[in-house]
Motif scaffolding. Sequence first.
Motif, mmCIF file in Angstrom:
data_model
loop_
_atom_site.group_PDB
_atom_site.id
_atom_site.type_symbol
_atom_site.label_atom_id
_atom_site.label_comp_id
_atom_site.label_asym_id
_atom_site.label_seq_id
_atom_site.Cartn_x
_atom_site.Cartn_y
_atom_site.Cartn_z
ATOM 1 N N GLY A 19 -33.762 25.290 -56.986
ATOM 2 C CA GLY A 19 -32.777 24.331 -58.422
ATOM 3 C C GLY A 19 -33.896 23.124 -58.920
ATOM 4 N N TYR A 20 -33.914 22.569 -60.235
ATOM 5 C CA TYR A 20 -34.650 21.738 -60.969
ATOM 6 C C TYR A 20 -35.054 20.550 -60.660
ATOM 7 C CZ TYR A 20 -35.878 20.338 -65.836
ATOM 8 O OH TYR A 20 -36.974 19.189 -66.993
ATOM 9 N N ALA A 21 -33.744 19.893 -60.018
ATOM 10 C CA ALA A 21 -34.314 18.595 -60.097
ATOM 11 C C ALA A 21 -34.923 18.992 -58.475
ATOM 12 C CB ALA A 21 -32.453 17.952 -59.219
ATOM 13 N N ALA A 22 -35.168 19.291 -57.981
ATOM 14 C CA ALA A 22 -35.777 19.570 -55.973
ATOM 15 C C ALA A 22 -37.422 20.089 -56.742
ATOM 16 C CB ALA A 22 -35.498 19.923 -55.330
ATOM 17 N N THR A 23 -37.934 20.844 -57.969
ATOM 18 C CA THR A 23 -39.284 21.451 -58.607
ATOM 19 C C THR A 23 -39.610 20.250 -59.503
ATOM 20 O OG1 THR A 23 -37.907 23.814 -57.750
ATOM 21 C CG2 THR A 23 -40.142 23.627 -59.841
ATOM 22 N N SER A 24 -41.029 20.377 -58.261
ATOM 23 C CA SER A 24 -41.994 18.851 -59.096
ATOM 24 C C SER A 24 -42.794 20.192 -59.921
ATOM 25 C CB SER A 24 -42.975 18.241 -58.241
ATOM 26 O OG SER A 24 -43.057 19.154 -57.464
ATOM 27 N N PRO A 25 -43.541 19.234 -60.610
ATOM 28 C CA PRO A 25 -44.883 19.862 -61.735
ATOM 29 C C PRO A 25 -46.312 20.272 -59.778
ATOM 30 C CG PRO A 25 -43.664 18.373 -62.658
ATOM 31 C CD PRO A 25 -44.082 18.421 -61.605
ATOM 32 N N HIS A 26 -46.184 19.980 -59.244
ATOM 33 C CA HIS A 26 -47.249 20.314 -58.362
ATOM 34 C C HIS A 26 -47.213 20.824 -57.688
ATOM 35 C CE1 HIS A 26 -48.925 19.784 -54.159
ATOM 36 N NE2 HIS A 26 -50.156 18.945 -54.984
ATOM 37 N N ASP A 27 -45.848 21.363 -56.795
ATOM 38 C CA ASP A 27 -45.443 22.429 -56.529
ATOM 39 C C ASP A 27 -45.549 23.800 -57.282
ATOM 40 O OD1 ASP A 27 -44.109 21.056 -54.532
ATOM 41 O OD2 ASP A 27 -42.021 20.636 -55.343
ATOM 42 N N ILE A 28 -45.206 23.902 -58.214
ATOM 43 C CA ILE A 28 -45.350 24.916 -59.773
ATOM 44 C C ILE A 28 -46.697 25.445 -59.376
ATOM 45 C CG2 ILE A 28 -45.252 25.525 -62.001
ATOM 46 C CD1 ILE A 28 -42.377 23.868 -61.625
ATOM 47 N N MET A 29 -47.759 24.520 -59.221
ATOM 48 C CA MET A 29 -48.825 24.452 -60.123
ATOM 49 C C MET A 29 -49.638 25.251 -58.880
ATOM 50 S SD MET A 29 -50.456 21.750 -62.079
ATOM 51 C CE MET A 29 -49.630 20.607 -61.231
ATOM 52 N N ALA A 30 -49.204 25.065 -57.188
ATOM 53 C CA ALA A 30 -49.431 24.874 -56.307
ATOM 54 C C ALA A 30 -48.959 26.824 -56.150
ATOM 55 C CB ALA A 30 -48.889 24.453 -55.113
ATOM 56 N N LEU A 31 -48.004 27.154 -55.927
ATOM 57 C CA LEU A 31 -47.368 28.557 -55.722
ATOM 58 C C LEU A 31 -48.242 29.331 -56.737
ATOM 59 C CD1 LEU A 31 -45.404 30.383 -54.758
ATOM 60 C CD2 LEU A 31 -43.425 29.689 -55.883
ATOM 61 N N ALA A 32 -48.201 29.121 -58.135
ATOM 62 C CA ALA A 32 -48.487 29.650 -59.299
ATOM 63 C C ALA A 32 -50.624 29.688 -59.083
ATOM 64 C CB ALA A 32 -48.392 28.788 -60.459
ATOM 65 N N GLY A 33 -51.047 28.293 -58.319
ATOM 66 C CA GLY A 33 -51.966 29.013 -57.919
ATOM 67 C C GLY A 33 -53.116 28.314 -59.343
ATOM 68 N N VAL A 34 -52.699 27.728 -59.826
ATOM 69 C CA VAL A 34 -53.279 27.194 -61.196
ATOM 70 C C VAL A 34 -53.271 25.919 -61.101
ATOM 71 C CG1 VAL A 34 -52.434 28.921 -62.259
ATOM 72 C CG2 VAL A 34 -51.828 27.198 -62.877
ATOM 73 N N GLY A 35 -53.926 24.977 -61.744
ATOM 74 C CA GLY A 35 -54.736 23.965 -62.065
ATOM 75 C C GLY A 35 -54.006 23.093 -62.733
ATOM 76 N N GLN A 36 -53.935 21.765 -62.792
ATOM 77 C CA GLN A 36 -53.104 20.460 -64.589
ATOM 78 C C GLN A 36 -53.827 20.859 -65.609
ATOM 79 O OE1 GLN A 36 -52.058 16.364 -63.011
ATOM 80 N NE2 GLN A 36 -52.827 15.808 -64.772
ATOM 81 N N GLY A 37 -54.479 20.904 -65.834
ATOM 82 C CA GLY A 37 -55.195 21.657 -67.132
ATOM 83 C C GLY A 37 -54.130 22.921 -67.426
ATOM 84 N N SER A 38 -54.495 23.325 -66.605
ATOM 85 C CA SER A 38 -54.192 24.972 -67.453
ATOM 86 C C SER A 38 -52.670 24.718 -67.607
ATOM 87 C CB SER A 38 -54.449 26.126 -66.345
ATOM 88 O OG SER A 38 -53.888 27.403 -66.515
ATOM 89 N N MET A 39 -51.533 24.343 -67.316
ATOM 90 C CA MET A 39 -50.151 24.193 -67.031
ATOM 91 C C MET A 39 -50.102 23.283 -68.098
ATOM 92 S SD MET A 39 -47.666 22.260 -64.819
ATOM 93 C CE MET A 39 -45.947 21.767 -65.439
ATOM 94 N N TYR A 40 -50.798 22.447 -68.537
ATOM 95 C CA TYR A 40 -50.072 21.742 -69.521
ATOM 96 C C TYR A 40 -51.028 22.079 -70.939
ATOM 97 C CZ TYR A 40 -47.767 18.383 -66.786
ATOM 98 O OH TYR A 40 -47.321 17.854 -65.965
ATOM 99 N N HIS A 41 -52.032 22.707 -70.693
ATOM 100 C CA HIS A 41 -52.212 23.953 -72.222
ATOM 101 C C HIS A 41 -51.194 24.645 -72.120
ATOM 102 C CE1 HIS A 41 -55.663 26.168 -74.086
ATOM 103 N NE2 HIS A 41 -54.666 27.378 -73.780
ATOM 104 N N HIS A 42 -50.855 25.110 -71.897
ATOM 105 C CA HIS A 42 -49.287 26.436 -71.750
ATOM 106 C C HIS A 42 -48.095 25.450 -72.458
ATOM 107 C CE1 HIS A 42 -52.033 29.747 -71.288
ATOM 108 N NE2 HIS A 42 -52.385 28.984 -70.481
ATOM 109 N N PHE A 43 -47.616 24.355 -71.616
ATOM 110 C CA PHE A 43 -46.232 23.537 -71.689
ATOM 111 C C PHE A 43 -46.420 22.361 -71.403
ATOM 112 C CE2 PHE A 43 -46.497 27.727 -68.821
ATOM 113 C CZ PHE A 43 -45.982 28.122 -69.424
ATOM 114 N N SER A 44 -46.047 21.813 -72.120
ATOM 115 C CA SER A 44 -45.702 20.559 -72.708
ATOM 116 C C SER A 44 -45.609 19.595 -71.653
ATOM 117 C CB SER A 44 -45.168 20.094 -73.565
ATOM 118 O OG SER A 44 -43.163 20.276 -73.420
ATOM 119 N N GLY A 45 -44.541 20.270 -70.386
ATOM 120 C CA GLY A 45 -44.234 19.180 -69.237
ATOM 121 C C GLY A 45 -43.721 20.598 -68.598
ATOM 122 N N LYS A 46 -42.731 19.600 -67.181
ATOM 123 C CA LYS A 46 -41.577 20.168 -66.471
ATOM 124 C C LYS A 46 -40.622 20.880 -67.575
ATOM 125 C CE LYS A 46 -38.837 20.428 -62.894
ATOM 126 N NZ LYS A 46 -37.659 18.974 -61.271
#
Length: 231
Positions: A19-46
């Motif tokens: 679900g949305y509430a239980a998913t954190s940006p850290h979880d997303i980055m870990a599963l995707a195998g990308v860093g914070q810089g890459s995530m916020y380069h493509h998206f403004s946030g969760k």
Amino acid sequence: MGSKERLIEATSELLWERGYAATSPHDIMALAGVGQGSMYHHFSGKHDLAVQALRLSIERAMDANGLLDSAAQPLERLRANLFLPRPGVKGCRVGRMTQDPDVLADPELLGLVAEAFEQMHRKWAETIREAIDAGQLPGNVDPDDLASAFQAVIQGGYVLAKASGDQAPMDAAMRGAAALLDVAATSAASQQPAITAESSLDQILRHGVDGGEDMAATPANRSGGNRLGAH
């Protein structure tokens, strides 16, 4: 697959699982195998990422129901769609979102979910209407009501399967829905007038081969002539 696509894919899977509430940006980055810089380069946030991921989930859900758009007879399409593989214990990708309080409080995310259900409802209703027009379902069936019933059975099957931790309730719900559909189809078939060689010949004699002339009223017919044999 680039980092943007991996982030969307990872978020889609986590939304389905947690679900949305239980998913954190850290979880997303870990599963995707990308860093914070890459995530916020493509998206403004969760939230921005979740919108894209939910759209992907909805697209996949619509594709999974593509049998409703096939060239088969409408009744066959309805039955085939009921028996599509559905991971009951895992739940519906879209329906899962209605159980998340953060989604219910978010107009954009909730709007996507509502539109997905409406789009699916239209697909069901259109196919049901085709089946009615083809004489495969009774004319007194309301397409919108039956479409809502099918959606309710499917979502209810997911709930029962998740509650029991077993696929069996989902499969049973689909068999039950198909059985009700078959009963309605049998009722429609019983209402169809029987077509016999005698009734077909009578229709031709009354209306002409092309439906334009009343042969019973022609001079040849009145005098005992057989117009059908004249050719």
